[in-house]
Write a protein that holds these residues in place. Sequence first.
Motif, PDB file in Angstrom:
ATOM      1  N   GLN A  53     -22.286  17.143  50.153  1.00  0.00           N
ATOM      2  CA  GLN A  53     -23.884  17.043  50.420  1.00  0.00           C
ATOM      3  C   GLN A  53     -24.600  16.615  50.752  1.00  0.00           C
ATOM      4  N   GLY A 231     -21.301  24.557  43.384  1.00  0.00           N
ATOM      5  CA  GLY A 231     -22.044  25.365  42.300  1.00  0.00           C
ATOM      6  C   GLY A 231     -22.447  26.673  42.709  1.00  0.00           C
ATOM      7  N   SER A 232     -22.902  26.242  43.988  1.00  0.00           N
ATOM      8  CA  SER A 232     -22.929  28.086  44.343  1.00  0.00           C
ATOM      9  C   SER A 232     -21.654  28.556  44.420  1.00  0.00           C
TER      10      SER A 232
HETATM   11  N1  LIG Z   1     -21.007  23.419  51.459  1.00  0.00           N
HETATM   12  C1  LIG Z   1     -21.921  24.098  51.318  1.00  0.00           C
HETATM   13  C2  LIG Z   1     -22.891  23.595  50.473  1.00  0.00           C
HETATM   14  C3  LIG Z   1     -23.222  22.966  49.732  1.00  0.00           C
HETATM   15  C4  LIG Z   1     -22.145  23.965  48.562  1.00  0.00           C
HETATM   16  C5  LIG Z   1     -21.957  22.942  46.693  1.00  0.00           C
HETATM   17  N2  LIG Z   1     -21.126  22.095  47.667  1.00  0.00           N
HETATM   18  C6  LIG Z   1     -23.005  23.553  45.884  1.00  0.00           C
HETATM   19  O1  LIG Z   1     -22.811  23.195  44.974  1.00  0.00           O
HETATM   20  O2  LIG Z   1     -23.506  24.445  46.583  1.00  0.00           O
HETATM   21  C7  LIG Z   1     -21.901  25.463  52.574  1.00  0.00           C
HETATM   22  O3  LIG Z   1     -22.375  24.931  53.276  1.00  0.00           O
HETATM   23  O4  LIG Z   1     -23.098  26.736  52.491  1.00  0.00           O
END
Ligand SMILES: N[C@H](CCC[C@H](N)C(=O)O)C(=O)O
Length: 294
Positions: A53, A231-232
């Motif tokens: 990201q 994380g999410s």
């Molecule tokens: N790939 C996820 C975004 C990054 C989530 C992830 N890297 C985190 O730490 O929350 C999406 O497109 O919703």
Amino acid sequence: MSALANHAFAKMNGIGNEIVVVDLRDSMGNLAAQVTAEDARAVASPAGVPYDQLMVLQPPRLQGTEAFIKIYNSDGSEAGACGNGMRCVVRRVFERTGQSAVTFETRAGLLNCWQGPAPDLYTVDMGAPKFGWQDIPLAEEFRDTRYIELQVGPIDNPVLHSPSVVSMGNPHAIFWVDDVNAYDLERFGPLLENHPIFPERANITLAHIVDRDHITMRTWERGAGLTRACGSAACATAVAAARLKRTNRIVEMTLPGGKLGIEWRERDDHVLMTGTAEFEYEGRFDPALFASVA
Ligand SMILES: N[C@H](CCC[C@H](N)C(=O)O)C(=O)O
């Protein structure tokens, strides 16, 4: 020319989730300084700074917020949430301003962030989860999103089936399994990420509930593929397990890249995520990276 040409960046990681942080607030004069999907893909190219990201800080839009943050996956798509990326941004800002608490705004809303409970830990209030089928979103109505009808593999003997779905500002599907390493997630991940039931695609997690206080998990991320941490997804998985009454509302999550502490707070339903954020190096983007970008 791209707003990123010659611009400074910091390469960081959130328990192995590869993050690039760019602070465009210094280009206040050029408010049109927007990062395009092509820019994000150019940065992620092998000649660039490969990442999962890209976190872009833009001038704040709301009183009391430090910045508006745009989140890009390595495929150039935008996301509404990135827990590991937020901790990296928080560390970067705290080290430069001496603050120990800050509020950021993302597409998903306001995120209160603070240092602690230990000096090397950062906590992000990721907001409240959403469970409605239109909030995930799903392409058709499911009244009970604790388990939806979705499977891969033979109809009479599916390999993966009946996931829970949760939005943390981005869409998550969580499959409950006995061994998160027993499945070819690189094969099943993209099939599920792009399944028509998910009109905005989805992040796909395999999760094993060890006991009421511990979950292990592995995630195929929307727009980024197999990452060492999400994380999410850790927030979504902890909430989904508690919603099934299979864990407590405070749990330790073990991901391939490390551990996160998650609390689904009783009083306001907000999800607090605590973990580390590592600085690797800083640099400037080579303008040649963006030569082919219109
Ligand atoms: N790939 C996820 C975004 C990054 C989530 C992830 N890297 C985190 O730490 O929350 C999406 O497109 O919703």
